[in-house]
Design a protein around this motif. Structure first.
Motif, short mmCIF file in Angstrom:
data_model
loop_
_atom_site.label_atom_id
_atom_site.label_comp_id
_atom_site.label_asym_id
_atom_site.label_seq_id
_atom_site.Cartn_x
_atom_site.Cartn_y
_atom_site.Cartn_z
N LEU A 225 49.93 58.20 1.94
CA LEU A 225 50.29 59.53 2.42
C LEU A 225 49.72 60.62 1.52
CD1 LEU A 225 51.91 61.13 4.51
CD2 LEU A 225 53.93 60.84 3.07
N VAL A 226 49.72 60.37 0.20
CA VAL A 226 49.17 61.36 -0.74
C VAL A 226 47.70 61.61 -0.44
CG1 VAL A 226 48.60 61.76 -3.15
CG2 VAL A 226 50.84 60.87 -2.55
N THR A 227 46.92 60.53 -0.26
CA THR A 227 45.50 60.68 0.05
C THR A 227 45.30 61.37 1.39
OG1 THR A 227 45.01 58.66 -1.19
CG2 THR A 227 43.33 59.41 0.35
N TYR A 228 46.10 60.99 2.37
CA TYR A 228 45.99 61.55 3.71
C TYR A 228 46.23 63.06 3.70
CZ TYR A 228 46.77 61.86 8.80
OH TYR A 228 46.70 62.17 10.14
N LEU A 229 47.28 63.50 2.99
CA LEU A 229 47.62 64.92 2.97
C LEU A 229 46.61 65.74 2.17
CD1 LEU A 229 51.50 64.72 2.49
CD2 LEU A 229 50.23 65.18 4.59
N ILE B 156 54.63 69.55 -2.82
CA ILE B 156 54.46 69.32 -1.38
C ILE B 156 55.72 69.76 -0.67
CG2 ILE B 156 54.18 67.54 0.41
CD1 ILE B 156 52.55 65.92 -1.55
N ASP B 157 55.57 70.53 0.39
CA ASP B 157 56.75 70.91 1.19
C ASP B 157 56.36 71.04 2.66
OD1 ASP B 157 55.64 73.45 1.72
OD2 ASP B 157 56.60 74.35 -0.01
N MET C 211 59.00 64.48 -6.48
CA MET C 211 59.50 63.92 -7.74
C MET C 211 58.46 63.02 -8.40
SD MET C 211 63.50 63.15 -6.86
CE MET C 211 63.23 62.39 -5.24
N CYS C 212 57.25 62.94 -7.81
CA CYS C 212 56.19 62.09 -8.32
C CYS C 212 55.07 62.95 -8.90
CB CYS C 212 55.61 61.20 -7.21
SG CYS C 212 56.85 60.20 -6.36
N ASP D 15 57.64 73.04 6.56
CA ASP D 15 58.53 73.95 7.28
C ASP D 15 59.11 73.27 8.52
OD1 ASP D 15 56.38 73.79 8.97
OD2 ASP D 15 55.81 75.91 8.81
N GLY D 16 58.95 71.95 8.60
CA GLY D 16 59.43 71.20 9.75
C GLY D 16 58.36 70.98 10.80
N ASP D 17 57.29 71.80 10.75
CA ASP D 17 56.19 71.66 11.71
C ASP D 17 54.91 71.23 11.01
OD1 ASP D 17 54.65 71.90 14.10
OD2 ASP D 17 53.96 73.88 13.39
N ARG D 18 54.61 71.85 9.85
CA ARG D 18 53.38 71.53 9.13
C ARG D 18 53.72 71.19 7.68
NH1 ARG D 18 48.71 75.76 10.76
NH2 ARG D 18 47.45 73.94 10.23
N ILE D 19 52.78 70.48 7.03
CA ILE D 19 52.98 70.02 5.66
C ILE D 19 51.95 70.68 4.76
CG2 ILE D 19 53.10 67.99 4.16
CD1 ILE D 19 53.52 66.33 6.74
N TRP D 20 52.42 71.20 3.64
CA TRP D 20 51.53 71.92 2.72
C TRP D 20 51.60 71.30 1.34
CZ3 TRP D 20 48.62 75.16 5.38
CH2 TRP D 20 49.13 75.69 6.58
N TRP D 21 50.43 71.07 0.75
CA TRP D 21 50.33 70.57 -0.63
C TRP D 21 49.68 71.69 -1.43
CZ3 TRP D 21 47.64 65.33 -2.24
CH2 TRP D 21 47.84 65.13 -3.61
N HIS D 22 50.47 72.32 -2.32
CA HIS D 22 50.04 73.55 -2.99
C HIS D 22 49.24 73.32 -4.27
CE1 HIS D 22 52.56 75.71 -0.15
NE2 HIS D 22 53.58 74.96 -0.48
N ASN D 23 49.31 72.15 -4.86
CA ASN D 23 48.62 71.95 -6.14
C ASN D 23 47.81 70.66 -6.18
OD1 ASN D 23 50.82 70.21 -6.20
ND2 ASN D 23 51.18 70.49 -8.40
#
Length: 316
Positions: free
Chosen positions: A15-19, A63-64, A50-51, A66-74
């Protein structure tokens, strides 16, 4: 059937690679790609922050959703190559060699672990030599975990000898494992063929375990929500009243209860519910002079008899 712990770890690493490659990905699309429900995906996303490469805030995955889309900020901040100190490399090598010896580990996982260990040894240099002089022996729970995990993966039935503290006896039974989970201790949830019901087994109470040739076929069951803890009393469960002194106030912190009333001596009168009141006999013995069971009378008498027998054994 629920994914086992190793399968879930594999999924979260993927999932980390995918996002990273799909900023702003839609929750529904990601869940569909991984073959899981949106609720399962959200549960994974709750763990990922937490990882990271260390426990410092800037090194954790930001990573967070909004219930519709996923955002990885760093993603760029945590993508720098990891450099291990000598003690970290030693710890990893010792742990990897120990895990590779666990009984029940799938051969493909064992081979992958040994390949990774060889690469780490090459990179560690002198630290690899130091690690070769150290070894770890797992207690029995580690072997039990591996056997259960393998049985879940291969969908096979298990035979276990299990210690029941409520009855103070060992029982033999065949079970169809459903999942592994941890709530303080590590547990197996399974369909018990002896009682023909869902049961939860604490791994450190499994005295003996064996994978059988029979195919595991537990009935379709809705998995319990364990976010509120393993023990979740029902309003229909029998009521038990326990009175504790100041030294037993911890009971109110560890046992879900309906109410806790202050007593003049600084203790508490605790009212709780449990599907198996006999299981609280061990609590009464543990409390000793710091507490006693008041209701029901039968359980109070049983606890006093058990305490008297224990004292007689010491006197003997």
């Amino acid at each position: 059937m629920a994914a086992n712990a190793i399968d879930q770890t594999r999924r979260m690493l993927s999932l980390v690679t995918y996002l990273r490659e799909r900023p702003g990905a839609h929750v529904a699309d990601v869940a569909r790609a991984f073959g899981i429900t949106e609720d399962e995906l959200i549960s994974d996303l709750d763990v990922l922050p937490m990882c990271g490469t260390s426990f410092r805030g800037g090194d954790l995955l930001d990573i967070d959703t909004d219930g519709d889309r996923i955002w990885w900020h760093n993603p760029d901040d945590v993508a720098a190559p990891l450099r291990l100190a000598a003690d970290e490399a030693t710890a990893l090598l010792v742990a990897a060699r120990a895990v590779a010896t666990l009984p029940g580990l799938r051969e493909s996982d064992r081979e992958a672990l040994l390949r990774a260990t060889a690469k780490l040894e090459a990179a560690a240099g002198e630290a690899a030599g130091a690690s070769s002089r150290l070894s770890v022996t797992f207690e029995s729970e580690g072997g039990v975990f591996a056997e259960v995990d393998r049985a879940i993966s291969e969908r096979r039935r298990l035979w276990v000898r299990y210690y029941s503290p409520a009855r103070d006896e060992l029982t033999e039974r065949e079970v169809d494992p459903i999942r592994l989970f941890a709530v303080g201790h590590t547990y197996m949830e399974a369909w018990c063929r002896l009682s023909e019901a869902r049961r939860t087994f604490r791994l450190d109470r499994v005295a003996e375990i064996r994978i059988l040739d029979e195919h595991a076929a537990p009935p379709e069951l809705e998995l319990r929500d364990l976010s509120a803890g393993l023990v979740q009393p029902s309003a229909d469960d029998p009521e038990v009243v326990v009175e504790v002194g100041p030294g037993g106030r911890w009971v109110a912190e560890y046992y879900p209860h309906d109410r806790a009333e202050e007593l003049p001596d600084g203790g508490l009168r605790i009212t709780l519910r449990t599907p198996d009141p006999a299981s609280l006999r061990r609590l009464a013995l543990r409390l000793g002079s710091d507490g006693r069971i008041v209701v029901p009378q039968e359980l109070a008498d049983n606890a006093r008899t058990a305490a008297a027998a224990a004292l007689a054994a010491y006197d003997g």
